[in-house]
Design an enzyme around this catalytic site. Structure first.
Site, PDB file in Angstrom:
ATOM      1  N   GLU A 167       0.839  -1.206   0.000  1.00 52.32           N
ATOM      2  CA  GLU A 167       0.000   0.000   0.000  1.00 52.32           C
ATOM      3  C   GLU A 167       0.867   1.245   0.000  1.00 52.32           C
ATOM      4  OE1 GLU A 167      -2.432   1.771  -0.377  1.00 52.32           O
ATOM      5  OE2 GLU A 167      -4.249   1.108   0.619  1.00 52.32           O
ATOM      6  N   ASP A 168       0.271   2.338  -0.431  1.00 52.07           N
ATOM      7  CA  ASP A 168       0.985   3.610  -0.375  1.00 52.07           C
ATOM      8  C   ASP A 168       1.014   4.185   1.035  1.00 52.07           C
ATOM      9  OD1 ASP A 168      -1.759   4.058  -0.395  1.00 52.07           O
ATOM     10  OD2 ASP A 168      -1.724   5.552  -1.996  1.00 52.07           O
ATOM     11  N   ASP A 215      -3.753   5.357   6.785  1.00 50.01           N
ATOM     12  CA  ASP A 215      -4.208   6.607   7.384  1.00 50.01           C
ATOM     13  C   ASP A 215      -5.165   6.247   8.527  1.00 50.01           C
ATOM     14  OD1 ASP A 215      -4.671   9.393   7.552  1.00 50.01           O
ATOM     15  OD2 ASP A 215      -6.249   9.339   6.067  1.00 50.01           O
ATOM     16  N   PHE A 249      -1.375  16.044   4.608  1.00 54.45           N
ATOM     17  CA  PHE A 249      -1.763  15.411   3.355  1.00 54.45           C
ATOM     18  C   PHE A 249      -0.574  15.383   2.406  1.00 54.45           C
ATOM     19  CE2 PHE A 249      -3.902  14.632  -0.639  1.00 54.45           C
ATOM     20  CZ  PHE A 249      -4.770  13.624  -0.258  1.00 54.45           C
ATOM     21  N   ARG A 308       0.804  12.070  -8.684  1.00 54.29           N
ATOM     22  CA  ARG A 308       1.257  10.693  -8.435  1.00 54.29           C
ATOM     23  C   ARG A 308       2.668  10.475  -8.954  1.00 54.29           C
ATOM     24  NH1 ARG A 308      -3.122   7.479  -6.841  1.00 54.29           N
ATOM     25  NH2 ARG A 308      -5.125   8.058  -7.714  1.00 54.29           N
TER      26      ARG A 308
END
Ligand code: IMP
Ligand code: MG
Length: 174
Positions: A97-98, A101, A150, A163
């Site tokens: 996963e990136d 959160d 963010f 991205r």
């Protein structure tokens, strides 16, 4: 709303860390084959770089779950947009996963994948925002724990942009 991006982690820092994780995974899975499951789209840049640095045999698959639109908060509503091509039965699976959160996406996804009979199931994330956790998730490999801001780049987007940044940046809204 106008925004600008400030560098949080340079390309070199990210690459060095991915090499370390690749080394660790190669050691932990010595003598086995790992099946990497990429969570699209954010995990794709990380998975490709990670896969190149793993020295045990690797196979890859991709899935997509609903994620953020322009909003920067998790809706808690998760649906499978694209499912895996292959079975997980008996495989040593690592979900890539990136970012973790709130943990909502991953806790849902890991439960779902666990039900498909993998021999083992681990989670590898490039970034983690531990302060934001709402649902507990066991992370096996973490690139960087970052503050509650963010971020974009290395696969992560804001409204589908950024991205392709080769580094991790913080979005500053002004
Ligand atoms: P969670 O369900 O709240 O853990 O959200 C996980 C997903 O939200 C990630 O896979 C990302 O797609 C997205 N996300 C969370 N934080 C950020 C961020 O800082 N930048 C970009 N996307 C994010
Ligand atoms: Mg994601």
């Amino acid at each position: 709303m106008a925004e600008r991006v400030e560098v949080l982690l340079t390309e070199q820092e990210v690459d060095d860390r991915i090499q370390q994780i690749g080394d660790q995974i190669s050691k932990d899975y010595a003598g086995r084959q790992v099946h990497l499951v990429c969570v699209l789209k954010g995990g794709s840049f990380f998975m490709c770089e990670l896969a190149k640095r793993i020295t045990v045999p690797v196979s890859l698959d991709f899935m997509s779950v609903s994620s953020y639109g322009k909003d920067t908060k998790s809706s808690g509503v998760i649906k499978i947009v694209k499912d895996l091509d292959e079975s997980l039965q008996g495989k040593d699976v690592i979900v890539v996963e990136d970012i973790v959160d709130s943990g909502r996406t991953l806790s849902y996804l890991l439960e779902l994948l666990r039900g498909r009979g993998p021999k083992s199931l681990a989670l590898c994330t490039l970034l983690d925002k531990p302060d934001r956790r709402v649902v507990e998730v066991k992370v096996d490999y973490t690139g960087f724990a970052i503050p509650d801001e963010f971020v974009v780049g290395y696969g992560l987007d804001y409204d589908q942009r950024y991205r392709n940044l080769p580094y991790i940046g913080v979005v500053k809204f002004e």
